[in-house]
Design an enzyme around this catalytic site. Sequence first.
Site, PDB file in Angstrom:
ATOM      1  CD  GLU A 127       2.478  -4.813  10.377  1.00 35.41           C
ATOM      2  OE1 GLU A 127       1.556  -4.428   9.615  1.00 35.41           O
ATOM      3  OE2 GLU A 127       3.183  -4.035  11.036  1.00 35.41           O
ATOM      4  CE  LYS A 129      -3.931  -6.647   2.283  1.00 30.77           C
ATOM      5  NZ  LYS A 129      -5.383  -6.776   2.107  1.00 30.77           N
ATOM      6  CE  LYS A 302       2.507  -2.400   7.254  1.00 32.27           C
ATOM      7  NZ  LYS A 302       1.710  -1.946   8.390  1.00 32.27           N
ATOM      8  CE  LYS A 326      -4.516  -9.394  -0.966  1.00 31.00           C
ATOM      9  NZ  LYS A 326      -5.493  -9.417  -2.037  1.00 31.00           N
TER      10      LYS A 326
HETATM   11  S1  IVH Z   1      -0.498  -1.044   5.737  1.00 30.15           S
HETATM   12  C1  IVH Z   1       0.367   2.365   2.898  1.00 30.15           C
HETATM   13  N1  IVH Z   1      -0.748  -3.167   7.237  1.00 30.15           N
HETATM   14  O1  IVH Z   1      -4.828  -3.882   3.540  1.00 30.15           O
HETATM   15  C2  IVH Z   1       0.169   1.237   3.846  1.00 30.15           C
HETATM   16  N2  IVH Z   1      -2.507  -2.673   5.725  1.00 30.15           N
HETATM   17  O2  IVH Z   1      -4.528  -3.620   0.691  1.00 30.15           O
HETATM   18  C3  IVH Z   1      -1.190   0.690   3.771  1.00 30.15           C
HETATM   19  N3  IVH Z   1      -4.390  -4.234   5.842  1.00 30.15           N
HETATM   20  O3  IVH Z   1      -6.248  -0.695   3.274  1.00 30.15           O
HETATM   21  C4  IVH Z   1      -1.678  -0.144   4.820  1.00 30.15           C
HETATM   22  N4  IVH Z   1      -3.560  -5.509   7.430  1.00 30.15           N
HETATM   23  O4  IVH Z   1      -7.092  -2.241   5.141  1.00 30.15           O
HETATM   24  C5  IVH Z   1      -1.315  -2.414   6.282  1.00 30.15           C
HETATM   25  N5  IVH Z   1      -0.820  -4.989   8.654  1.00 30.15           N
HETATM   26  C6  IVH Z   1      -1.387  -4.246   7.710  1.00 30.15           C
HETATM   27  C7  IVH Z   1      -2.657  -4.551   7.172  1.00 30.15           C
HETATM   28  C8  IVH Z   1      -3.182  -3.738   6.169  1.00 30.15           C
HETATM   29  C9  IVH Z   1      -4.585  -5.299   6.626  1.00 30.15           C
HETATM   30  C10 IVH Z   1      -5.341  -3.750   4.841  1.00 30.15           C
HETATM   31  C11 IVH Z   1      -5.700  -2.313   4.985  1.00 30.15           C
HETATM   32  C12 IVH Z   1      -5.334  -1.656   3.683  1.00 30.15           C
HETATM   33  C13 IVH Z   1      -5.315  -2.830   2.768  1.00 30.15           C
HETATM   34  C14 IVH Z   1      -4.437  -2.585   1.584  1.00 30.15           C
END
Ligand code: IVH
Length: 693
Positions: A127, A129, A302, A326
């Site tokens: 996904e 980010k 994931k 990243k």
């Molecule tokens: S999953 C435990 N999925 O990234 C799982 N986070 O660095 C945590 N973020 O606080 C989140 N896109 O604000 C997830 N597809 C995505 C994401 C995502 C952006 C951000 C989110 C999180 C941060 C963590």
Amino acid sequence: MTKGARPIDALSRDEAAAELAELAAEITRLDLAYYRDDAPEVTDAEYDARRARNAAIEARFPDLVRPDSPSRRLGAAPAAGFAKYRHRQPMLSLGNVFQEEEFGEFCARVRRFLGLPETASLAFVGEPKIDGLSISLTYIDGVLTHGATRGDGIEGEDVSANLRTLASIPARLAGEAPALIEIRGEVFMTKGDFLALNEEQEALGRKPFANPRNAAAGSLRQLDPTITAGRKLSFFAYALGEASASVADTHARYLDRLRGWGFAVNPLSRRLAGEGEVLAFQAEMAARRAGLDYDIDGVVYKIDDLAWQRRLGFAGRDPRWAIAWKFPAERAETRLLDIRLQVGRTGALTPVALLQPVNVGGVLVTRASLHNEDEIARKDVRIGDTVIVERAGDVIPQIVAAIAERRPADATPFLFPDHCPVCGSLALRPPDEVVRRCTGGLICPAQAVERLVHFCSRAAFDIEGMGERTVAAFYADGLIRGPADIFRLGPHEAEIAAREGWGKVSARKLIAAIEARRRIPLARFIYALGIRRVGETIAKLLARHYGGITHWRAEMIAAQVVGSEARSALGNILGIGPAIAEELVDFFAEARNRAILDELVGLLVIEDAEPAESGSAIAGKLVVFTGSLASMTRAEAKARAEALGARVTDSVSRQTDYVVLGAEAGSKARRAAELGVKTLSEVEWRALAGLDP
Ligand code: IVH
């Protein structure tokens, strides 16, 4: 600093008006430095002190509140007006990787933890980010009841009314859904909406937002939901918190359910059958990045199988089942104008590079960390050099290298001093450490005053009137030397009243403000101690875990012993990594710190924290695993028991609550029988811990 130290009661109207004007200008400048330039000019505590001063003057002269007062300003202000919302499942963060090799290591860890063969293929969902704000939505019987920001991960701000204004967040889930479900995702602003909003801001003579993330945050954290409604915010759903019933067996199918309920899910998200497909996806997203209408800084991968996700759980702050890969950091070239030394609360001398302002990936950078003297020497960075600056995600900008070919003849190497630039004490560097520290301890005003200011700051003891100026002046005159002295100022009230700029009323107020803080919640108390790496979030975690000051103190002292139960328990608290554990142990190793703590304990009432919630039958129990388990590796068994609030140790004692017997359990089973400790089969343990749905 502005004339912050004048007691407010002593200000005339004209003086108040002049100071408010000064504060408005100064706070605007600090806001810009912080939010736009990413280069804070003062500490958070100093910044807060200015806002508090502004608010206090306005409270006394309500008719002098300026149209441009910081108290009215939108966006940057800390949102004091939202109710707290406690997440049912913590909202944690994500680990990072930057390279293929590191991603491979992540996969290897997953396999090891699950006991899979090295050749096992792992399916992921990739996904993009997006750099926005993560939020959590609670639906009960299909109806949106709460929406909250992440906050510290345990508790966020209730922004329900604002989130209801987003078209991509359904007020009611379409179709069947569990009775209770927490749905998580990212609120963000597209680049197009961001540019349009800034044009509008400028047309109205308002401050433009620095970037889409800030614009989204500022728009969401509005006390007036009609303002949020007028801003174009987008939302993609991507994660699950608590759910009262199973929603899917894979993440990809969970995303389908989200779409079915009426959420927007990023259309680029894709199931990837193995590591090969991950590599191709990473390359594809990097290539498409610039053409997207929103900023992304990498890709989140994931594990697709939700049963595996549950088994993998969390290590510290990060899930073991997801990782953010990243994109490479953004870089730029600029000139190094000077190197300054900062002396921190712990006495560390940190060299900071002052740079010719340069735009690095959309952020204006004026300073960069040089870490320590070895780094300066290793990179051979000299004042006057052209350097390469890098920004990776949210971290402080770094200097990667100096460009030797462009070095001017008069470039000067930086001589790292062996004396503290603030107090002149010897600054020493232990043989096996990289950081040089001022040995002045509390005689070093930089350290002592900074520690005391921190101690009194809003998130700590919150003592009104003990800002930097007052603390520095009291410290200089010997009225206070350490934190406990603050609570011994009472008898000095007359002496304070007689000081220049003070008076009876303001002295009495200060003493009253101090007295009002003799009772303090444990989390604030821990935060106030100013232990390295122990910020508000960690302090809260510690308070919830240990409950009371006496227990915490005893456990931290017991944790001095490497390999002790207390030490492993500390390292296993969800959200606390080894580096933090070490700082805590080091703090308690120092007799002077223990003395200060004990002095304070004698002067204060430190309130117990609410214990960490866990409905599990094994919460708080002491468990030993022995023999090999059929359904999971030992590492997994330990991690899962700890996640449910149990403590896991290796040896059986009278204190042990349960010994879980795997195949070929040997001496520990006998020992349990001798001591009369309850033993459980693997099946019994799974049932007790509620591991079988
Ligand atoms: S999953 C435990 N999925 O990234 C799982 N986070 O660095 C945590 N973020 O606080 C989140 N896109 O604000 C997830 N597809 C995505 C994401 C995502 C952006 C951000 C989110 C999180 C941060 C963590």
